[in-house]
Design an enzyme around this catalytic site. Structure first.
Site, mmCIF file in Angstrom:
data_model
loop_
_atom_site.group_PDB
_atom_site.id
_atom_site.type_symbol
_atom_site.label_atom_id
_atom_site.label_comp_id
_atom_site.label_asym_id
_atom_site.label_seq_id
_atom_site.Cartn_x
_atom_site.Cartn_y
_atom_site.Cartn_z
ATOM 1 N N HIS A 98 0.855 -1.185 0.000
ATOM 2 C CA HIS A 98 0.000 0.000 0.000
ATOM 3 C C HIS A 98 0.896 1.243 0.000
ATOM 4 O O HIS A 98 1.476 1.586 1.030
ATOM 5 C CB HIS A 98 -0.911 0.010 1.234
ATOM 6 C CG HIS A 98 -1.925 -1.091 1.252
ATOM 7 N ND1 HIS A 98 -3.001 -1.121 0.397
ATOM 8 C CD2 HIS A 98 -2.020 -2.213 2.022
ATOM 9 C CE1 HIS A 98 -3.726 -2.205 0.637
ATOM 10 N NE2 HIS A 98 -3.152 -2.884 1.610
ATOM 11 N N HIS A 108 -0.627 -6.706 -5.210
ATOM 12 C CA HIS A 108 -0.655 -7.957 -4.453
ATOM 13 C C HIS A 108 0.015 -9.023 -5.300
ATOM 14 O O HIS A 108 -0.126 -9.036 -6.524
ATOM 15 C CB HIS A 108 -2.108 -8.350 -4.167
ATOM 16 C CG HIS A 108 -2.320 -9.815 -3.960
ATOM 17 N ND1 HIS A 108 -2.741 -10.663 -4.972
ATOM 18 C CD2 HIS A 108 -2.145 -10.601 -2.860
ATOM 19 C CE1 HIS A 108 -2.823 -11.893 -4.496
ATOM 20 N NE2 HIS A 108 -2.471 -11.891 -3.233
ATOM 21 N N VAL A 111 2.660 -16.604 -4.489
ATOM 22 C CA VAL A 111 2.997 -17.887 -5.117
ATOM 23 C C VAL A 111 2.939 -18.946 -4.025
ATOM 24 O O VAL A 111 3.368 -18.716 -2.898
ATOM 25 C CB VAL A 111 4.379 -17.884 -5.809
ATOM 26 C CG1 VAL A 111 4.318 -17.115 -7.119
ATOM 27 C CG2 VAL A 111 5.467 -17.321 -4.912
ATOM 28 N N HIS A 177 -20.821 -7.693 -5.651
ATOM 29 C CA HIS A 177 -21.740 -6.736 -5.029
ATOM 30 C C HIS A 177 -21.477 -5.305 -5.484
ATOM 31 O O HIS A 177 -22.314 -4.426 -5.280
ATOM 32 C CB HIS A 177 -21.674 -6.849 -3.498
ATOM 33 C CG HIS A 177 -20.377 -6.423 -2.899
ATOM 34 N ND1 HIS A 177 -19.240 -7.195 -2.951
ATOM 35 C CD2 HIS A 177 -20.027 -5.297 -2.224
ATOM 36 C CE1 HIS A 177 -18.248 -6.567 -2.337
ATOM 37 N NE2 HIS A 177 -18.701 -5.418 -1.894
#
Length: 302
Positions: A98, A108, A111, A177
């Site tokens: 961030h 992000h 593995v 959503h």
């Protein structure tokens, strides 16, 4: 199918964590990672490394874990019911970054390797992973470069690999959503074993090794971009989508919580600051609207 070498995979993952942390520290130029090693009562452990309040990164977490268990959790057997009752080992490196500057995207990467065993039966194993990019104020050249690097990573493994895993990433990092993608995607793969251990491991290594190659140039390009309170507030608002996805949909988060994983490490992906706003709508024609209009739906970037 060639026999998995768990020790070799683990050694690679530990080294990958070290190299990514070194690369991120160099990009930040100020803060360093604090390491926090932990053990899990049911078996296994890991090392969480977190950088906070840096010059470039507000928070960056790079986690290595290797957990073992006597029975598979519900999140892992939901789509593989034949694995119920097997002992398992799961190991991986997972990171979330961030940045301070809203013009640098959040990212992000992950593995991982999973093996489930049962006496008298062949082991069942697979690799998974990928990386994805979540811009707040996107630049088309950054997104195209990110996807070109993704395509280049996949190229030695076949022309069909990038389109397949790019599409999977778009589908996985989607918030039903909200009816929008979490960001501009990248690569996502799971259940990878059909080409044998060596080839599957090679691909996982290529993705892990390629992450900084994809991300570092974007950070260098945008880290000096000036921003104000408007951009900061929009960044904090959009970070809310990250929280919503990780707590509601993300299989890795659910797996970690269901297996009694280390909560601090699992929730390391959460942004340090975030805000929600009721019924937010970006102003038409604004840079904020550009994100919604042009980037939060799947596109072919290369």
């Amino acid at each position: 199918m060639s026999v998995p070498d768990v020790a070799v995979v683990k050694a690679f993952l530990i080294d990958l964590q070290n190299r990514i942390c070194a690369g991120l520290q160099a990009l930040d130029g100020q803060a360093t990672f604090a390491a926090d090693s932990w053990t899990r009562a049911e078996g296994g452990g890991g090392t969480s490394r977190v950088l906070t309040q840096g010059a470039v990164f507000e928070q960056a977490g790079v986690n290595f874990s290797h957990v073992t268990g006597a029975a598979m959790p519900a999140s892992a057997t939901a789509h593989r019911p034949e694995l119920a009752g097997r002992s398992f080992e799961a190991m991986g490196v997972s990171l979330v970054i961030h940045p301070n500057n809203p013009y640098i995207p959040t990212t992000h990467a992950n593995v991982r390797f999973f093996i489930a065993q049962k006496e008298g039966a062949d082991p069942v194993w697979w690799f998974g992973g990928g990386f994805d990019l979540t811009p707040y104020y996107p630049f088309e050249e950054d997104v195209r470069e990110w996807h070109q690097t993704s395509k280049d990573i996949c190229a030695p493994f076949g022309d069909e690999v990038y389109p397949k895993y790019k599409k999977w990433c778009d589908e996985y990092f989607f918030l039903p959503h909200r009816n929008e993608t979490r960001g501009v995607g990248g690569l996502f793969f799971d259940d990878l074993n059909q080409d044998g251990f060596e080839q599957s491991f090679s691909f996982m290594q290529a993705v892990g090794n390629g992450f900084l190659t994809a991300y570092a140039p974007i950070v260098e390009r945008r880290k000096e971009t000036e921003f104000g309170e408007r951009e900061r507030q929009f960044q904090l608002y959009r970070r809310g989508r990250y929280v919503e996805f990780n707590l509601v949909y993300d299989r890795g988060t659910l797996f970690g919580l269901q297996t009694g994983g280390r909560t601090e490490s699992i929730l390391m992906s959460m942004p340090p600051l975030v805000r929600w706003q009721y019924a937010y709508t970006p102003e038409a024609g604004s840079p904020e609207a550009d994100l919604y209009d042009n980037y939060l739906k799947p596109r072919d970037w290369v």
